[in-house]
Motif scaffolding. Structure first.
Motif, PDB file in Angstrom:
ATOM      1  N   LEU A   4       0.847  -1.201   0.000  1.00 10.82           N
ATOM      2  CA  LEU A   4       0.000   0.000   0.000  1.00 10.82           C
ATOM      3  C   LEU A   4       0.879   1.247   0.000  1.00 10.82           C
ATOM      4  O   LEU A   4       1.952   1.267   0.602  1.00 10.82           O
ATOM      5  CB  LEU A   4      -0.905   0.014   1.233  1.00 10.82           C
ATOM      6  N   PRO A   5       0.406   2.315  -0.675  1.00 10.02           N
ATOM      7  CA  PRO A   5       1.188   3.551  -0.656  1.00 10.02           C
ATOM      8  C   PRO A   5       1.259   4.112   0.759  1.00 10.02           C
ATOM      9  O   PRO A   5       0.320   3.981   1.534  1.00 10.02           O
ATOM     10  CB  PRO A   5       0.415   4.482  -1.590  1.00 10.02           C
ATOM     11  N   ARG A   6       2.390   4.681   1.043  1.00 13.70           N
ATOM     12  CA  ARG A   6       2.579   5.226   2.388  1.00 13.70           C
ATOM     13  C   ARG A   6       2.256   6.723   2.377  1.00 13.70           C
ATOM     14  O   ARG A   6       2.546   7.431   1.411  1.00 13.70           O
ATOM     15  CB  ARG A   6       4.011   5.024   2.846  1.00 13.70           C
ATOM     16  N   ARG A   7       1.689   7.186   3.462  1.00 10.74           N
ATOM     17  CA  ARG A   7       1.414   8.613   3.604  1.00 10.74           C
ATOM     18  C   ARG A   7       2.679   9.300   4.095  1.00 10.74           C
ATOM     19  O   ARG A   7       3.445   8.717   4.854  1.00 10.74           O
ATOM     20  CB  ARG A   7       0.296   8.850   4.617  1.00 10.74           C
TER      21      ARG A   7
END
Length: 101
Positions: free
Chosen positions: A86-89
């Motif tokens: 998942l993309p990281r914030r």
């Protein structure tokens, strides 16, 4: 099926009163009542004696409860891999608020 259900079911199938089953099983009627109510669990030996006194026999099957550890490990690995994908914030910035008053 728990011990209370086993005792009650065996007694009812045999058409016996609690007092008569207790006499045949060499236990007290009071103990038999607590077993049927589920307020006390008989030992395996006592349970077997009660069931046999009712004219039945019992078989104990031991089963694993819950998920299979191999399956659980595989699912955990899949979830962790998904989380990594998942993309990281970006790191959160500290919010500043105007002073009131």
């Amino acid at each position: 099926m728990n011990a209370a259900d086993v005792v009650r079911s065996a007694r009812e199938r045999a058409g016996l009163s609690k007092r008569e089953l207790a006499r045949r099983a060499h236990t007290s009627a009071a103990a038999l009542v607590t077993y049927e109510q589920g307020t006390r669990d008989p030992s395996v030996g006592t349970l077997d004696r009660i069931v046999r006194a009712a004219g039945s026999d019992m078989r104990i099957v031991v089963r694993r409860q819950g998920p299979d550890p191999v399956v659980a490990e595989t699912r955990l690995r899949q979830v962790l891999e998904l989380a990594d994908a998942l993309p990281r914030r970006p790191a959160s910035r500290e919010l500043t608020f105007p002073k009131l008053g």
